[in-house]
Design a protein around this motif. Structure first.
Motif, mmCIF file in Angstrom:
data_model
loop_
_atom_site.group_PDB
_atom_site.id
_atom_site.type_symbol
_atom_site.label_atom_id
_atom_site.label_comp_id
_atom_site.label_asym_id
_atom_site.label_seq_id
_atom_site.Cartn_x
_atom_site.Cartn_y
_atom_site.Cartn_z
ATOM 1 N N ASN A 21 11.141 38.954 -34.175
ATOM 2 C CA ASN A 21 10.014 39.698 -33.921
ATOM 3 C C ASN A 21 9.263 39.714 -35.494
ATOM 4 O OD1 ASN A 21 11.249 39.242 -31.275
ATOM 5 N ND2 ASN A 21 11.583 41.335 -31.175
ATOM 6 N N ALA A 22 9.749 40.504 -36.209
ATOM 7 C CA ALA A 22 8.706 40.943 -36.982
ATOM 8 C C ALA A 22 8.459 39.613 -37.799
ATOM 9 C CB ALA A 22 9.969 41.469 -38.167
ATOM 10 N N THR A 23 8.755 38.519 -38.129
ATOM 11 C CA THR A 23 8.279 37.497 -38.854
ATOM 12 C C THR A 23 6.887 37.262 -37.613
ATOM 13 O OG1 THR A 23 11.024 36.783 -38.955
ATOM 14 C CG2 THR A 23 9.421 34.904 -38.855
ATOM 15 N N THR A 24 7.190 36.671 -36.373
ATOM 16 C CA THR A 24 6.372 37.042 -36.031
ATOM 17 C C THR A 24 4.930 37.244 -36.100
ATOM 18 O OG1 THR A 24 6.917 35.762 -33.575
ATOM 19 C CG2 THR A 24 5.301 36.189 -33.138
ATOM 20 N N ALA A 25 5.385 39.117 -35.958
ATOM 21 C CA ALA A 25 3.850 39.426 -36.072
ATOM 22 C C ALA A 25 3.608 39.412 -37.904
ATOM 23 C CB ALA A 25 4.591 40.997 -36.430
ATOM 24 N N LEU A 26 4.310 39.248 -38.754
ATOM 25 C CA LEU A 26 4.015 39.340 -40.303
ATOM 26 C C LEU A 26 3.176 37.707 -40.245
ATOM 27 C CD1 LEU A 26 4.111 39.823 -42.954
ATOM 28 C CD2 LEU A 26 6.326 38.481 -43.099
ATOM 29 N N ALA A 48 -2.280 39.994 -44.452
ATOM 30 C CA ALA A 48 -0.948 41.188 -45.010
ATOM 31 C C ALA A 48 -0.713 42.658 -45.707
ATOM 32 C CB ALA A 48 -0.737 39.910 -46.004
ATOM 33 N N PRO A 49 0.421 42.090 -45.327
ATOM 34 C CA PRO A 49 0.590 44.186 -45.943
ATOM 35 C C PRO A 49 0.773 44.094 -46.391
ATOM 36 C CG PRO A 49 1.952 42.514 -43.943
ATOM 37 C CD PRO A 49 1.514 42.043 -44.425
ATOM 38 N N THR A 50 1.338 45.744 -47.541
ATOM 39 C CA THR A 50 2.114 45.259 -49.207
ATOM 40 C C THR A 50 3.292 44.618 -48.722
ATOM 41 O OG1 THR A 50 0.635 47.330 -48.372
ATOM 42 C CG2 THR A 50 1.717 46.845 -51.176
ATOM 43 N N ALA A 51 3.547 44.946 -48.291
ATOM 44 C CA ALA A 51 5.449 44.217 -48.156
ATOM 45 C C ALA A 51 6.090 44.083 -46.710
ATOM 46 C CB ALA A 51 6.210 45.038 -48.519
ATOM 47 N N ALA A 52 7.019 43.427 -46.676
ATOM 48 C CA ALA A 52 7.369 43.004 -45.513
ATOM 49 C C ALA A 52 8.595 42.784 -46.266
ATOM 50 C CB ALA A 52 6.719 41.358 -44.835
ATOM 51 N N GLN A 53 9.951 43.167 -44.922
ATOM 52 C CA GLN A 53 11.359 42.405 -45.422
ATOM 53 C C GLN A 53 11.669 40.814 -44.643
ATOM 54 O OE1 GLN A 53 13.799 44.773 -42.357
ATOM 55 N NE2 GLN A 53 15.313 43.945 -42.566
ATOM 56 N N ILE A 54 11.855 40.522 -45.892
ATOM 57 C CA ILE A 54 11.760 39.058 -45.843
ATOM 58 C C ILE A 54 13.531 38.466 -46.311
ATOM 59 C CG2 ILE A 54 11.630 36.681 -45.838
ATOM 60 C CD1 ILE A 54 9.036 38.158 -46.774
ATOM 61 N N LYS A 55 14.180 37.873 -46.419
ATOM 62 C CA LYS A 55 15.198 37.655 -46.604
ATOM 63 C C LYS A 55 15.777 35.908 -47.094
ATOM 64 C CE LYS A 55 18.861 38.031 -43.068
ATOM 65 N NZ LYS A 55 19.621 39.108 -42.766
ATOM 66 N N GLY A 56 16.763 35.678 -48.001
ATOM 67 C CA GLY A 56 16.912 34.675 -47.967
ATOM 68 C C GLY A 56 15.316 32.655 -48.287
ATOM 69 N N PRO A 57 15.687 32.354 -47.770
ATOM 70 C CA PRO A 57 15.258 31.190 -48.147
ATOM 71 C C PRO A 57 13.765 31.247 -47.654
ATOM 72 C CG PRO A 57 17.730 29.904 -47.427
ATOM 73 C CD PRO A 57 17.524 31.871 -47.820
ATOM 74 N N SER A 58 13.514 32.633 -46.446
ATOM 75 C CA SER A 58 12.468 32.401 -46.227
ATOM 76 C C SER A 58 11.700 33.040 -47.056
ATOM 77 C CB SER A 58 12.840 33.468 -45.123
ATOM 78 O OG SER A 58 13.692 32.771 -44.035
ATOM 79 N N ILE A 59 12.229 33.497 -48.171
ATOM 80 C CA ILE A 59 11.414 34.013 -49.096
ATOM 81 C C ILE A 59 10.722 32.807 -50.223
ATOM 82 C CG2 ILE A 59 10.855 34.834 -51.639
ATOM 83 C CD1 ILE A 59 13.642 36.757 -51.324
ATOM 84 N N ASP A 82 3.520 52.844 -42.143
ATOM 85 C CA ASP A 82 4.835 51.616 -41.188
ATOM 86 C C ASP A 82 4.734 50.894 -40.133
ATOM 87 O OD1 ASP A 82 7.875 52.156 -41.621
ATOM 88 O OD2 ASP A 82 7.587 52.536 -39.280
ATOM 89 N N PHE A 83 4.876 49.946 -40.430
ATOM 90 C CA PHE A 83 4.779 48.550 -39.793
ATOM 91 C C PHE A 83 6.271 48.350 -38.848
ATOM 92 C CE2 PHE A 83 1.814 44.221 -39.279
ATOM 93 C CZ PHE A 83 2.363 44.760 -37.518
ATOM 94 N N ALA A 84 6.574 49.248 -38.505
ATOM 95 C CA ALA A 84 8.383 48.827 -37.847
ATOM 96 C C ALA A 84 8.175 47.782 -36.582
ATOM 97 C CB ALA A 84 9.258 50.130 -37.115
ATOM 98 N N VAL A 85 9.101 46.746 -36.512
ATOM 99 C CA VAL A 85 8.767 45.888 -35.321
ATOM 100 C C VAL A 85 10.270 45.905 -35.002
ATOM 101 C CG1 VAL A 85 8.879 43.590 -34.939
ATOM 102 C CG2 VAL A 85 7.397 44.998 -36.224
ATOM 103 N N ALA A 86 10.445 45.969 -33.724
ATOM 104 C CA ALA A 86 12.529 46.536 -33.605
ATOM 105 C C ALA A 86 12.485 44.842 -33.241
ATOM 106 C CB ALA A 86 12.073 47.116 -31.879
ATOM 107 N N GLY A 87 13.866 44.758 -33.306
ATOM 108 C CA GLY A 87 14.780 43.884 -33.085
ATOM 109 C C GLY A 87 15.690 43.258 -34.158
ATOM 110 N N GLY A 88 16.334 42.894 -33.855
ATOM 111 C CA GLY A 88 18.116 42.987 -34.619
ATOM 112 C C GLY A 88 17.583 42.403 -36.073
ATOM 113 N N GLY A 89 17.943 40.580 -34.998
ATOM 114 C CA GLY A 89 17.476 39.534 -36.460
ATOM 115 C C GLY A 89 16.673 39.438 -37.288
#
Length: 417
Positions: A69-74, A83-94, A59-66
């Motif tokens: 912080n997770a984007t910076t860590a990624l 790179a991690p195996t998978a990351a929470q990304i959405k929309g045009p960022s993909i 688990d690589f959980a990075v707090a911060g609603g929007g």
């Protein structure tokens, strides 16, 4: 035992050890920002499902609603070549990550799971880069909801609004009854959430697409956009003076506690009502934002897959993608999150009235081309444009800026690269 047999036995043992090591080495590292109550529960379920398939979960959980912080860590991890195996990304960022040539092709999982047939095309297009699947959707949030306290309406002698004329009649009555008409948190993303629902209600889905997805200058500077800001300006007059800086869940609490009548917010608000023991359709109402009954603005959470060298991890990655899209996971995740499954074919038995309405409305909107990406929630345009547009809306909400000036500023913001 001859030397030949000894070598043969040793070789067999080595092969067996390697095979065992490969099985044990199957691990997925997932970077995400699902850290609140219901979300964390859902991630724990996914971890359990993966471990049941013999794949360990890092688990690589990075707090911060929007997810900032997770984007910076990624970014730091990808630049470092780990790179991690998978990351929470959405929309045009993909698409932006796709252009960096770091995403993994997961067509094998999509073909096996018939994703093209189980996802609306609007959704599957977001999950693909250059025609290949690179991400798996976990849910669909509907953004254009209006949450209503029926008790407050009753006290004020008001009825549930379906368009803006009715909305302002209801708001006046609630105000006269000495209550707050609109619960709102004065934060830029919340201002943008109200704005896009107003644009959709005033102009319809085609106007919304032209203005807030395609950034068409004619639509952005049209009389319809002027009317959108006029309507937003009027909404502003029904918001209480303590709104600046208020978190969205505290605004939802005002509806729950009967202090306010209505709130514009996505379906994550439903988690707050559920946690307070309130029943959909009885203690609170979920209705489409005024004038948007036939349309649906979506915000989709997804996990994008990154290129990994280890063959065991590559296989585990495909298992992860398939598990995310399984009806079992889609059900449990969305029951916890307040959203609805991204895919078709999930049992509706455990979902409440709001979720079922959301599912029906999504199907209906999809059929008529009115299933549109949420600009406020990072689904419609890149982050630079979204930021510039959000700044204009926040300025309008917090100053005496005229609708005319707001339209000009918005058209300029849309040109941000």
């Amino acid at each position: 035992m001859t030397m030949h047999h000894i070598i043969k036995s040793l070789f067999a043992a080595t092969v067996l050890l390697s095979a065992t090591a490969a099985v044990q080495a199957a691990e997925v590292e997932v970077l995400h920002y699902w850290t609140s109550g219901g979300e964390a529960k859902s991630v724990a379920e996914l971890k359990k499902m993966m471990e049941a398939k013999g794949i360990s979960w890092k688990d690589f959980a990075v707090a911060g609603g929007g997810g900032e912080n997770a984007t910076t860590a990624l970014k730091a991890r990808v630049i470092a070549g780990s790179a991690p195996t998978a990351a929470q990304i959405k929309g045009p960022s993909i698409q932006e990550w796709g252009q960096e040539n770091v995403l993994a092709n997961i067509d094998a999982a999509a073909t096996e799971g018939k994703w093209d047939a189980t996802l609306p095309k609007v959704v599957s297009d977001v999950m693909k880069y250059k025609g290949h699947y690179v991400a798996a959707p976990v849910n669909v949030h509907r953004v254009n909801w209006l949450w209503v306290n029926p008790e407050v309406l009753k006290k004020a002698g008001a009825t549930t609004p379906t368009n803006f004329d009715e909305f302002f009649v209801a708001a006046d009555k609630i105000k006269k009854a000495g209550l707050i008409a609109i619960a709102h948190g004065g934060q830029p993303w919340q201002d943008a959430t109200v704005f896009e629902s107003v644009a959709l209600g005033v102009g319809g889905a085609d106007f919304y697409k032209k203005a807030l997805v395609n950034m068409d200058q004619a639509a952005l500077t049209s009389p319809t956009m002027l009317k959108t800001f006029d309507t937003l300006g009027k909404i502003k007059t029904y918001i209480d003076k303590d709104a600046p800086g208020r978190d969205w869940n505290l605004a939802t609490a005002m509806i729950i506690n009967g202090k306010a009548g209505m709130q514009f917010m996505g379906d994550w608000a439903k988690g707050e009502f559920t946690a307070a023991g309130k029943v959909a359709g009885k203690d609170y109402l979920c209705v489409a934002a005024p004038g948007t009954e036939k349309a649906f603005t979506f915000n989709i959470d997804s996990l994008a897959m990154f290129q990994v060298k280890d063959p065991a991890t590559q296989k585990a990655q495909l298992v992860l993608a398939s598990t995310i899209m399984s009806p079992e996971f889609q059900e449990v995740f969305n029951l916890n999150k307040g959203s609805i499954p991204a895919r078709a074919g999930v049992s509706r038995a455990k979902f409440d009235a709001c979720a079922i309405k959301s599912m029906d409305d999504m199907d209906a909107a999809n059929k008529v081309g009115a299933l549109v990406p949420s600009m406020a929630h990072g689904m419609a345009v890149n982050s630079a444009k979204q930021g510039a547009i959000t700044d204009v809306i926040a300025k309008f909400m917090n100053s005496t800026m005229s609708s005319k000036d707001a339209v000009a500023a918005l058209a300029k913001a849309a040109k941000t690269r």
